[in-house]
Design a protein around this motif. Structure first.
Motif, PDB file in Angstrom:
ATOM      1  N   TYR A 668       0.842  -0.935  -0.045  1.00 31.28           N
ATOM      2  CA  TYR A 668       0.082   0.129   0.013  1.00 31.28           C
ATOM      3  C   TYR A 668       0.866   1.291  -0.041  1.00 31.28           C
ATOM      4  CZ  TYR A 668      -3.547  -3.333   1.486  1.00 31.28           C
ATOM      5  OH  TYR A 668      -4.144  -4.661   1.551  1.00 31.28           O
ATOM      6  N   VAL A 669       1.863   1.333  -0.937  1.00 29.35           N
ATOM      7  CA  VAL A 669       2.658   2.416  -1.102  1.00 29.35           C
ATOM      8  C   VAL A 669       1.911   3.547  -1.929  1.00 29.35           C
ATOM      9  CG1 VAL A 669       5.143   3.181  -1.899  1.00 29.35           C
ATOM     10  CG2 VAL A 669       4.711   0.879  -1.161  1.00 29.35           C
ATOM     11  N   HIS A 670       1.689   4.645  -1.141  1.00 32.66           N
ATOM     12  CA  HIS A 670       1.024   5.762  -1.593  1.00 32.66           C
ATOM     13  C   HIS A 670       1.307   7.250  -1.173  1.00 32.66           C
ATOM     14  CE1 HIS A 670      -2.059   2.949  -3.369  1.00 32.66           C
ATOM     15  NE2 HIS A 670      -2.293   2.596  -2.163  1.00 32.66           N
ATOM     16  N   THR A 671       1.101   8.376  -1.728  1.00 27.53           N
ATOM     17  CA  THR A 671       1.321   9.302  -1.121  1.00 27.53           C
ATOM     18  C   THR A 671       0.247  10.008  -0.364  1.00 27.53           C
ATOM     19  OG1 THR A 671       0.478  10.675  -3.090  1.00 27.53           O
ATOM     20  CG2 THR A 671       2.725  10.029  -3.071  1.00 27.53           C
ATOM     21  N   LEU A 672       0.138  11.011   0.371  1.00 29.82           N
ATOM     22  CA  LEU A 672      -0.915  11.444   1.050  1.00 29.82           C
ATOM     23  C   LEU A 672      -2.040  12.101   0.295  1.00 29.82           C
ATOM     24  CD1 LEU A 672       0.068  13.105   4.490  1.00 29.82           C
ATOM     25  CD2 LEU A 672      -1.363  10.814   4.166  1.00 29.82           C
ATOM     26  N   ASP A 673      -1.528  12.746  -0.890  1.00 28.16           N
ATOM     27  CA  ASP A 673      -2.326  13.372  -2.196  1.00 28.16           C
ATOM     28  C   ASP A 673      -3.299  12.135  -2.622  1.00 28.16           C
ATOM     29  OD1 ASP A 673      -1.667  15.802  -1.663  1.00 28.16           O
ATOM     30  OD2 ASP A 673       0.241  15.731  -3.051  1.00 28.16           O
ATOM     31  N   TYR A 674      -2.740  10.842  -2.475  1.00 29.33           N
ATOM     32  CA  TYR A 674      -3.273   9.783  -3.284  1.00 29.33           C
ATOM     33  C   TYR A 674      -4.589   9.689  -2.343  1.00 29.33           C
ATOM     34  CZ  TYR A 674      -4.875   4.792  -3.759  1.00 29.33           C
ATOM     35  OH  TYR A 674      -5.856   3.897  -3.711  1.00 29.33           O
ATOM     36  N   PHE A 675      -4.654   9.668  -1.063  1.00 33.20           N
ATOM     37  CA  PHE A 675      -5.895   9.659  -0.120  1.00 33.20           C
ATOM     38  C   PHE A 675      -6.711  10.752  -0.616  1.00 33.20           C
ATOM     39  CE2 PHE A 675      -2.486   7.148   2.174  1.00 33.20           C
ATOM     40  CZ  PHE A 675      -3.224   5.848   1.909  1.00 33.20           C
ATOM     41  N   LEU A 676      -6.251  11.936  -0.759  1.00 29.06           N
ATOM     42  CA  LEU A 676      -7.210  13.214  -0.925  1.00 29.06           C
ATOM     43  C   LEU A 676      -7.947  13.022  -2.228  1.00 29.06           C
ATOM     44  CD1 LEU A 676      -5.046  16.263   0.291  1.00 29.06           C
ATOM     45  CD2 LEU A 676      -7.095  15.201   1.232  1.00 29.06           C
ATOM     46  N   ASN A 677      -7.227  12.531  -3.349  1.00 28.49           N
ATOM     47  CA  ASN A 677      -7.675  12.428  -4.429  1.00 28.49           C
ATOM     48  C   ASN A 677      -8.701  11.234  -4.457  1.00 28.49           C
ATOM     49  OD1 ASN A 677      -6.057  14.093  -5.854  1.00 28.49           O
ATOM     50  ND2 ASN A 677      -4.382  12.541  -6.375  1.00 28.49           N
ATOM     51  N   ASN A 678      -8.654  10.324  -3.778  1.00 29.56           N
ATOM     52  CA  ASN A 678      -9.811   9.300  -3.587  1.00 29.56           C
ATOM     53  C   ASN A 678     -10.778  10.034  -2.846  1.00 29.56           C
ATOM     54  OD1 ASN A 678      -8.188   7.200  -4.719  1.00 29.56           O
ATOM     55  ND2 ASN A 678      -7.663   6.254  -2.664  1.00 29.56           N
ATOM     56  N   ALA A 679     -10.677  10.901  -1.948  1.00 25.73           N
ATOM     57  CA  ALA A 679     -11.797  11.576  -1.202  1.00 25.73           C
ATOM     58  C   ALA A 679     -12.506  12.382  -2.262  1.00 25.73           C
ATOM     59  CB  ALA A 679     -11.236  12.181  -0.166  1.00 25.73           C
ATOM     60  N   THR A 680     -11.717  13.175  -3.487  1.00 24.79           N
ATOM     61  CA  THR A 680     -12.570  13.978  -4.371  1.00 24.79           C
ATOM     62  C   THR A 680     -12.892  13.178  -5.543  1.00 24.79           C
ATOM     63  OG1 THR A 680     -10.221  14.826  -5.044  1.00 24.79           O
ATOM     64  CG2 THR A 680     -11.428  15.932  -3.447  1.00 24.79           C
ATOM     65  N   ALA A 681     -12.860  11.938  -5.533  1.00 24.73           N
ATOM     66  CA  ALA A 681     -12.757  11.201  -6.931  1.00 24.73           C
ATOM     67  C   ALA A 681     -14.276  11.028  -7.488  1.00 24.73           C
ATOM     68  CB  ALA A 681     -12.579   9.881  -6.796  1.00 24.73           C
ATOM     69  N   TYR A 682     -15.084  11.068  -6.295  1.00 28.08           N
ATOM     70  CA  TYR A 682     -16.823  11.023  -6.990  1.00 28.08           C
ATOM     71  C   TYR A 682     -17.100  12.270  -7.728  1.00 28.08           C
ATOM     72  CZ  TYR A 682     -17.426   6.550  -4.814  1.00 28.08           C
ATOM     73  OH  TYR A 682     -17.306   5.259  -4.482  1.00 28.08           O
ATOM     74  N   PRO A 683     -16.846  13.365  -6.771  1.00 25.77           N
ATOM     75  CA  PRO A 683     -17.148  14.594  -7.614  1.00 25.77           C
ATOM     76  C   PRO A 683     -16.255  15.112  -8.876  1.00 25.77           C
ATOM     77  CG  PRO A 683     -16.109  15.021  -5.372  1.00 25.77           C
ATOM     78  CD  PRO A 683     -16.322  13.809  -5.473  1.00 25.77           C
TER      79      PRO A 683
END
Length: 812
Positions: A668-683
Motif C-alpha cells: 500500500y505504497v501511496h502519497t498522502l495526496d493519493y488519499f485526498l484524490n480518492n476523497a474527491t474522486a466522486y465529484p
C-alpha cells in the motif's frame, strides 16, 4: 420492392444535402454514442455485475446508527448460532480478509488472503477455471487434511504466469504451507483477494469474522432486518465496546451491490438520464433540420400524392430517410462509445463499482444501441413525415412552395422543439454546475495538515515473528531509524490508526473534573515525529517526544475542537487526565499491550484539528497517544521528503525495511495526496461527465436555434425586403427576428429553470459527488445559456438586416 427504392432515393437525397446530413449525423453520433457508453456502464454495474448465483440476494446485515454504517465482526460461536437459528436466510458463509506475507524464492510479498468457511464456493455457485474448490473435507485435524488454497485468476497470472502446472504446488503464507488445488475464473474477485483458504468452524475460536448472507427468495427485507436485529442486540451485550456502535442502532440488510455502490448507483442513473436528455436534444435538432427541409419538399410530395401515392407510402419514404440518418449516426455512435467506455472507466473512483463487473460494449449493449438508433430515427422523422403526408396537398401546389398553412403548423412545431432543446440543455447545465459545486465544496475544506511531499506505506508482520510487545517496539523503532537515513527523507513517523483524511479509532472517554458523556472521540496512536511529518500545528503545550514513546509515558495531545467542545470557556485542559475505554476491555487478537497498560493519560499539548472523517463530514474531536501503548502486527509509516515525487523513495523504503528483516515486505505504497484524490474522486467523476454532457447539450441546442432562425430568415427574405423598402431600418428588422425567437427561448428558460429546481431538490443528498442547487446557481446557468442562445440567434438575424429591397423582391 418499394423499400429498396426508398433506400436508394433516400441515399441520393442525403448525399445531395451534404451539410444538413453531416450536422444531423454528428448530432446523432454524439447522442447515441454517449447514451451507449453510459448504458454499458449501467448494464455492467447495476444489471449484471456479478457471476454469483442469486447475487441480488447476497449481502450483509449492516449495523447502523445516527453516524452511519459500522462493520461488525462475529465470533465462531455467534456465526454457528446464527447459522442454526436464522430462518430468513437460505445460507450463510463466514469470511475474513487479511494481509499475509508470502515468502518464497525472491523478495517477500504482501498478499491478500481470504479465509472462507468450507461452504463458500457452494454458496457462490461459481465453478473453478480448473482444478477444484475446497469443501468440508479440507478442514479439520491437520494430520488428516493438509492446508489447501485456491488462487484468484489475477494472482495466478501475476505470480505463476498463468501456468497450468500450478496445481499441487505449495505457497508459504505467514510461514505456513498451503497446497494449490484450483484457480478461479477471472470474474471471481470477492474482496479482491489473491488467495482463498478454508477455516475450520470451531466455537472456541475467539477471532472475529465477517458473515455473508443469502436471503430466501421473495422474503421481505423487514423480516431479515428484524431477525438479525435480535441477534445483534443479544451479541452486543457481551462483545467488546469497540465492536458495536453507540445505541440505539438498527440492522438493515443490504445486497453486496448496494453496500459497494451506495449513492453512486443514483449518480449512474442520473448520468443515464442526462445522456437520455442529450439524445432527445439531438433528436429535436435533427427533427428541426428535417422540418426545414420538409418545407422545401412540399411541392415534390404534393406532386407524388397527385400522381397516386398514398399517405402510407409517403410516410414510409420519409421515415426511411430518417432511419437511415439515425443508423448512420448509430454506427458512428457505437464506434465513439468504444472509446467513451474506456474514458468513463478510467475516470471512475477506484473502489466505486464491483471489480467483478465487466464494463464493455457487449451483445446486450449493442442490441440497446441498435434499438436506440432505429427508435430515434422514427422519433425525429415522425413529425415531418406526418406533416408532409397530409392528404390536403392542393394548397402546396397552389402556394408554389411557399410557407402556407401547413408551413405555419411546421413553424409552431419547430418552436416546440426549440423550447424542448433549451429546457433540456438548462437541466444538463444545472447537473454540471451541481457536480462542480460538489467538487468546489470539497476543495475548499481546511485539512489541518500538509499532504504535499509525504509518502505512506504499510509493513505487515506475522504475529508469530514478533509475539512480544518489546520485540515489536524494537522492530518498528529500527524501521523508523533506517527510513530516516534515506536520502531526501526529512522526517519519519509511524501510526496504527490510519492517515487523514480518515484516521482514528472511536472510544468513549472521561475527563477529570468534567461531566461524563456517552459520546466518543477518535484515538490516534502515533510516533513522536508524526506531527512534524504531517505538518500538524502545535497550539499550546508540547508534543510527546522519543522518551515518552520509549517509556510509554501516559501523555496525550488533544485537538483544538475537543477543547472547544468539552471544556467550558476559560478552563485550561493542560495537565487534566483523560481516560479511554478503548484500553480497558479485551483487545483485538494478535495485538500486544505495553507492560504499563495505561488507560488514563495526562494532556500535555493541544494541536490543530485535522480531517479524520473524510472531506464531507466535519472532523471529530480526537486525542493523540504514543504509538507504543499497544502494537498490532503491522504498522503504517509516513515519510516527508524533499523529493518532488515522494514515490521515488519507494525502492529505498523497501530496502530499509529489508535491512531490518529481509522476510518483511511493504505494501500500500501511496502519497498522502493519493488519499485526498480518492476523497474527491466522486465529484471529479460527476463534474467531468456532467460537464461534457452539458457542453454537448448546449452546443446542440445553439446549433438548433441557429438552424431554425437561419431557415426562418431565409423564408422571410421577401417580407424583410418589403419592410425595408417601406422605411424599416436594419435595427427594426434585427429586433423583429430576435424578439420572435426570444419569446420561444424565454418559455424554454422558464420550463428549464422549474425542472432544474424540482429535480435538484428531489435528488438533494441522493447522488454521490453532487452539490446543492441554489437560486444564484440557476440564475447564473440561465444567463450562460441565454447569452449562447442570443449569439446563435443574432448571427443569422444580422443577415436579415443586409437584405437589399430590390433583391428581396426578386427572391421569389
Amino acid at each position: 420492392m418499394s423499400i429498396f427504392q426508398d433506400i436508394r432515393y433516400a441515399l441520393r437525397l442525403l448525399v445531395k444535402s451534404r451539410v444538413s446530413t453531416t450536422i444531423a449525423v454528428l448530432s446523432l453520433t454524439l447522442g447515441i454514442g454517449a447514451t451507449t457508453a453510459i448504458f454499458s456502464v449501467v448494464y455492467a454495474v447495476l444489471i449484471d455485475p456479478y457471476p454469483y448465483a442469486g447475487a441480488e440476494r447476497i449481502g450483509g446485515a449492516h449495523v447502523l446508527n445516527s453516524k452511519g454504517d459500522h462493520y461488525i465482526g462475529y465470533t465462531m460461536a455467534e456465526y454457528l448460532e446464527m447459522q442454526a437459528a436464522a430462518k430468513s436466510v437460505e445460507s450463510m458463509i463466514l469470511n475474513n480478509r487479511r494481509s499475509v506475507v508470502m515468502t518464497e524464492a525472491g523478495l517477500p510479498e504482501a498478499v491478500i488472503q481470504e479465509d472462507f468457511s468450507p461452504n463458500a464456493f457452494a454458496f457462490f455457485g461459481v465453478p473453478p477455471l480448473f482444478g477444484r474448490t475446497f469443501s468440508a473435507r479440507d478442514v479439520g485435524d491437520e494430520s488428516k487434511a493438509e492446508p489447501v488454497a485456491v488462487l484468484s485468476y489475477l494472482f495466478w497470472q501475476r505470480h505463476f504466469s498463468g501456468r497450468r502446472d500450478v496445481l499441487g504446488q505449495q505457497v508459504r503464507l505467514n510461514d505456513k504451507f498451503f497446497t494449490v488445488i484450483g484457480v478461479l475464473p477471472v470474474r471471481f474477485t470477492w474482496n479482491d483477494a489473491d488467495i482463498y483458504v478454508p477455516v475450520e468452524l470451531h466455537p472456541d475460536i475467539q477471532e472475529r469474522f465477517g458473515v455473508v448472507l443469502k436471503v430466501k427468495s421473495g422474503l421481505p427485507r423487514e423480516q431479515v432486518n428484524a431477525e438479525f436485529q435480535s441477534f445483534h442486540e443479544k451479541f452486543s451485550k457481551t462483545a467488546p465496546t469497540y465492536i458495536y456502535p453507540e445505541a440505539p442502532f438498527r440492522t438493515e440488510f443490504m445486497s453486496v451491490n448496494e453496500g459497494i455502490l451506495g449513492k453512486f448507483s443514483n449518480t449512474l442513473l442520473a448520468l443515464l438520464a442526462a445522456v437520455g436528455f442529450l439524445l432527445l436534444i439531438a433528436c429535436a435538432n435533427v427533427a428541426n433540420l428535417l422540418l426545414a427541409r420538409a418545407s422545401a419538399r412540399h411541392g415534390e410530395i404534393a406532386v407524388r400524392v397527385a400522381l397516386g401515392a398514398g399517405r402510407r407510402r409517403v410516410i414510409q419514404q420519409l421515415l426511411t430517410e430518417s432511419v437511415i440518418l439515425s443508423v448512420m449516426g448509430g454506427l458512428l455512435g457505437i464506434a465513439l462509445a468504444y472509446g467513451g467506455v474506456k474514458a468513463v472507466v478510467a475516470l471512475m473512483p477506484e473502489y466505486s463499482v464491483p471489480h467483478e463487473a465487466v464494463i464493455a460494449i457487449n451483445v446486450p449493449v449493442l442490441g440497446f444501441a441498435v434499438a436506440v438508433s432505429v427508435l430515434t430515427g422514427i422519433l425525429f422523422g415522425l413529425a415531418p413525415a406526418v406533416q408532409l403526408s397530409s392528404p390536403n396537398q392542393a394548397t402546396f401546389l397552389k402556394a408554389a412552395g411557399r410557407d402556407s398553412g401547413a408551413g405555419a403548423a411546421g413553424h409552431h412545431l419547430r418552436n416546440v422543439l426549440i423550447v424542448a432543446e433549451v429546457t433540456l440543455s438548462l437541466v444538463l447545465l444545472t447537473g454540471a454546475a451541481l457536480a462542480a459545486a460538489g467538487m468546489l465544496e470539497l476543495t475548499k475544506q481546511k485539512l489541518g495538515y500538509q499532504p504535499k511531499g509525504v509518502l505512506t506505506m504499510f509493513v505487515f508482520t506475522p504475529a508469530a515473528h514478533y509475539p512480544q510487545w518489546s520485540q515489536r517496539r524494537a522492530f518498528f523503532t529500527d524501521i523508523i531509524e533506517h527510513l530516516r537515513k534515506l536520502p531526501g527523507a526529512e522526517s519519519v513517523a509511524a501510526t496504527l490508526t490510519g492517515a487523514p483524511p480518515y484516521s482514528g479509532a472511536p472510544s468513549k472517554f472521561d475527563i477529570d473534573g468534567l461531566p461524563s458523556t456517552d459520546t466518543k472521540i477518535r484515538v490516534n496512536l502515533v510516533s513522536d515525529a508524526y506531527f512534524s511529518t504531517l505538518g500538524i500545528p502545535l497550539l499550546k503545550g508540547r508534543y510527546f517526544d522519543a522518551a515518552d514513546v520509549t517509556r510509554v509515558n501516559p501523555v496525550a495531545v488533544v485537538t483544538e475542537d475537543l477543547v472547544k467542545k468539552y471544556f467550558p470557556p476559560g478552563q485550561d485542559p493542560m495537565g487534566r487526565e483523560i481516560s479511554l475505554d478503548l484500553f480497558t476491555g479485551p483487545q483485538p487478537p494478535n495485538f500486544a499491550k505495553s507492560p504499563q497498560n495505561p488507560h488514563v493519560f495526562q494532556i500535555v499539548g493541544i494541536c490543530g484539528t485535522t480531517r479524520n472523517s473524510g472531506l464531507r463530514d466535519a472532523p471529530e474531536p480526537a486525542v493523540y497517544l504514543p504509538f507504543s501503548t499497544i502494537f498490532p502486527p503491522g504498522m503504517m509509516f509516513a515519510i516527508r521528503t524533499s523529493k518532488s515525487d515522494p514515490l521515488a523513495l519507494s525502492n529505498g523504503a523497501r530496502e530499509a525495511v529489508g535491512a531490518v528483516d529481509p522476510t518483511q515486505p511493504i505494501a500500500y505504497v501511496h502519497t498522502l495526496d493519493y488519499f485526498l484524490n480518492n476523497a474527491t474522486a466522486y465529484p471529479r467523476f460527476a463534474t467531468f461527465l456532467f460537464g461534457i454532457f452539458g457542453a454537448i447539450g448546449l452546443t446542440l441546442a445553439c446549433t438548433g436555434i441557429f438552424s431554425v432562425v437561419s431557415y426562418a430568415v431565409s423564408r422571410r427574405t421577401r417580407e424583410f425586403g418589403i419592410r425595408m423598402a417601406l422605411g424599416a431600418t436594419p435595427g427594426n428588422v434585427l429586433g423583429l427576428v430576435v424578439r420572435s425567437t426570444g419569446r420561444v427561448l424565454v418559455v424554454g428558460f422558464a420550463l428549464g429553470a422549474i425542472l432544474s429546481a424540482v429535480s435538484g431538490r428531489a435528488l438533494a443528498g441522493k447522488l454521490e459527488g453532487i452539490g446543492v442547487a441554489s437560486p444564484s446557481m440557476l440564475a447564473g446557468i440561465t444567463s450562460v445559456l441565454a447569452v449562447a442562445a442570443f449569439l446563435a440567434c443574432s448571427i443569422p438575424a444580422r443577415s436579415a438586416t443586409k437584405v437589399q429591397p430590390v433583391d428581396a423582391l426578386r427572391h421569389e
